[in-house]
Design an enzyme around this catalytic site. Structure first.
Site, PDB file in Angstrom:
ATOM      1  N   ASP A 101     -12.638 -46.947  19.726  1.00 38.55           N
ATOM      2  CA  ASP A 101     -13.813 -45.688  20.308  1.00 38.55           C
ATOM      3  C   ASP A 101     -13.012 -44.478  19.947  1.00 38.55           C
ATOM      4  O   ASP A 101     -14.155 -43.738  20.227  1.00 38.55           O
ATOM      5  CB  ASP A 101     -14.531 -46.626  21.479  1.00 38.55           C
ATOM      6  N   GLU A 113     -25.551 -45.707  35.490  1.00 36.57           N
ATOM      7  CA  GLU A 113     -24.874 -45.738  35.798  1.00 36.57           C
ATOM      8  C   GLU A 113     -25.054 -45.450  37.218  1.00 36.57           C
ATOM      9  O   GLU A 113     -24.215 -46.432  38.099  1.00 36.57           O
ATOM     10  CB  GLU A 113     -23.881 -45.742  35.163  1.00 36.57           C
ATOM     11  N   ARG A 164      -9.405 -53.756  27.654  1.00 39.93           N
ATOM     12  CA  ARG A 164     -10.375 -54.066  26.211  1.00 39.93           C
ATOM     13  C   ARG A 164      -9.004 -55.360  25.638  1.00 39.93           C
ATOM     14  O   ARG A 164      -9.331 -56.158  24.746  1.00 39.93           O
ATOM     15  CB  ARG A 164     -10.404 -52.938  25.669  1.00 39.93           C
TER      16      ARG A 164
END
Lengths: 332, 281
Positions: free
Chosen positions: A131, A72, A181
């Site tokens: 997650d 990144e 999400r």
């Protein structure tokens, strides 16, 4: 994705939805359209093309799409370099890896260097879900709004995220675009143009100002309906742009209501609530409540379970609104 | 294109500028700057195809240079001024309030010649890669150059960029590594030994050249040669052997002058070793 607006007696508008869609898909659709409109638009992704819904752009413009792998920091620098060469780069990865992981790269190579890079960040907040806390960034708005030159946007649904993506492609300068999400109610007008820095008046009311951003706008809509049943008239503002904050909209709303509640899927520290409090503390201090995560990390769970556990459900907004209204009546 | 004799005449003047700027500011980084004088003079006065002194940020149609180890800003500022990007007199404002010549290079004050801020190490190769990719997208055949410190190679982002460059065949980039073997805390071999840097770049898929950074003729020849290595599917890196503090005897071969300014007496000693060939600012 049709939205319907029904007139009801207790409220000016009623928001409903016919489908749920993830805001990241709104980004993907917006990116494809921005790419078609402007050949200088390019996209970079750090091994999350599917998650960020960037596949359509990649397929349509393979030569303008850069897969950088799980790197990144390099992605942010390459984006800055592409911007130097006149391109309009959109970077895509999770919000966690779009901010905290690469803060120094954004600070030096993008914000301080005034580069026209659009940092597009998915899976923000608790609604990332299962997650867990490693990925549920709740500090990103704070980090990004501290940076000079940075515009910070957190749209509320699929339609608005698509429109916001189109709007930032036309704006010159660094932008942080935050989305999420989960499938989420689609309740805004798909054709409403997104104006950076201009708050969206969702409901007009006189008793209490509620200012929300991102997914929490829908929760605030539901809370306003509950409050309306109890005869409370809510002035509801969708503050999709957290920086630059539409201070005028905040000040003129509390001039009517004399109290304010904010709601965000972010830490209490550094987020929307703090930004609104800053404006009002200087311009017109009124009783205030903040619905946000209370300086703790999240955990695994479904988005709905997490919003309840961490106090971000629509029922939490109703409770804090009632508390705020008593404070206002009591004059404290 | 300036000939070798002229380049060699410029070098001591640039060295004078560096030590005078750092002395006047009472801070800055003379060591690395002095070691890279030949590289900067060769690059700007002989190697790069430049678009003239009317600086364009997008650099379309011209070669671009990125300084990743931004702390050696004195040598870059001197060469940019001597090339005509801004008045030489402005060198006197280095590191002072309201100056365009910030301690580390920045775009914010609008200094011509600078395209991105640098100073926080490890970021410049990524930015240079982005600029090189934009040239490919624009069908622009000019080149991108970057310079990195050897100590800077300890930053992980450099290796992210090195991997990306080879995988994407970014063959319009020539990166140079300033291998002076010194960093703030001491010799690089003692602080964090990086082993065989040339072998590392080879293993990452780069075309590796080397040169003597203290020898102007060798610098010009190697940079010219590097140009002929572009466009062949590999990024090009030059391992440039340099001497920290080169040209000022008491600053040479030591990390002690990495980030320290000379006092009045030390300045006189330095200037006594460096002829004023073009004229001081």
């Amino acid at each position: 994705m049709e939205t319907t607006e029904l007139q009801v007696s207790s409220m000016e508008k009623k928001y409903t939805y016919t489908e749920k869609k993830d805001t990241r898909s709104g980004f993907g659709a917006g990116l494809l359209e921005a790419g078609k409109a402007n050949p200088e638009v390019v996209a970079l992704c750090a091994d999350l093309t599917g998650s960020l819904k960037m596949d359509a752009f990649k397929k349509e413009f393979p030569e303008r799409f850069f897969q950088v792998g799980i790197a990144e920091a390099n992605m942010m620098g390459v984006a800055a370099g592409l911007a130097i060469g006149g391109k309009v780069p959109f970077t895509g990865t999770f919000a966690n890896f779009s901010t905290g992981r690469v803060y120094d790269q954004i600070r030096q190579s993008i914000a301080y260097s005034e580069k026209n890079v659009k940092i597009c960040a998915s899976h923000a907040g608790l609604t990332l879900g299962e997650d867990g806390a490693t990925h549920q960034i709740l500090e990103d708005i704070g980090m990004m709004r501290m940076l000079p030159n940075m515009v910070v946007i957190n749209p509320c649904d699929y339609n608005q995220t698509k429109q916001a993506t189109l709007a930032i492609a036309k704006y010159y300068g660094p932008v942080y675009l935050r989305f999420g999400r989960p499938a989420w109610p689609v309740f805004t007008d798909p054709n409403e143009e997104f104006v950076i820095g201009k708050a969206q008046q969702m409901l007009s009311g006189t008793d209490i100002t509620i200012i929300a951003c991102g997914h929490m706008v829908w929760n605030a809509v539901q809370a306003a309906e509950e409050l309306a049943k109890a005869g409370v008239s809510v002035d509801l503002i969708n503050m999709h742009t957290i920086k630059p904050l539409d201070a005028k909209a905040v000040i003129s709303s509390v001039a009517k209501t004399r109290c304010v509640l904010t709601a965000e899927e972010h830490q209490r520290n550094g987020g929307l609530g703090e930004a609104v409090a800053h404006v009002l503390a200087l311009a017109d201090p009124v009783p205030m409540e903040i619905v946000a995560v209370e300086d703790v990390f999240g955990e695994s769970g479904t988005p709905a379970e997490l919003l309840v556990k961490y106090g971000l459900d629509s029922s939490d907004i109703v409770k804090k609104a009632q508390k705020l209204l008593s404070r206002k009546t009591a004059g404290n | 294109m300036t000939d070798l004799k002229e380049l060699e005449k410029l070098a001591p003047q640039v060295r004078r500028d560096i030590v005078r700027m750092v002395h006047d500011a009472k801070s800055g980084h003379p060591g690395g700057s002095l070691g890279c004088v030949e590289f900067f003079v060769a690059l700007y006065f002989n190697i790069m195809k430049l678009g003239g002194v009317n600086f364009k940020m997008d650099g379309k149609g011209e070669d671009m240079f990125f300084l990743s180890n931004g702390h050696i800003s004195p040598v870059w500022y001197s060469v940019l001024a001597r090339k005509g990007y801004f008045p030489v007199a402005e060198l006197a404002t280095f590191r002072k309030l309201n100056s365009r010549l910030q301690g580390h290079p920045a775009t914010h004050e609008g200094l011509p010649g600078i395209r991105v801020a640098s100073g926080s190490l490890g970021q410049g190769m990524s930015v240079a890669l982005g600029a090189a990719l934009s040239k490919k997208l624009n069908n622009d055949t000019s080149l991108v150059y970057s310079l990195h410190g050897d100590g800077e190679l300890q930053e992980g982002q450099i290796w992210e960029a090195a991997m990306f460059a080879a995988a994407n065949k970014v063959d319009n980039l020539i990166s140079t590594i300033d291998l002076n073997g010194q960093q703030i805390d001491g010799p690089t071999s003692e602080v964090l030994d990086m082993g065989d840097i040339a072998a590392k770049f080879k293993a990452f898929g780069w075309d590796v050249l080397s040169m003597d950074g203290a020898n102007m003729e060798n610098v010009v020849e190697t940079l010219q040669k590097a140009k002929t290595h572009t466009g062949k599917g590999k990024p090009v890196v030059i391992i440039m052997h340099t001497i920290m503090g080169n040209g000022v005897d008491y600053m040479m071969h030591t990390h002690k002058w990495h980030g320290v300014a000379p006092n009045d007496e030390e300045l006189d000693r330095a200037l006594g070793q460096l002829p004023e060939t073009i004229g001081d600012y």
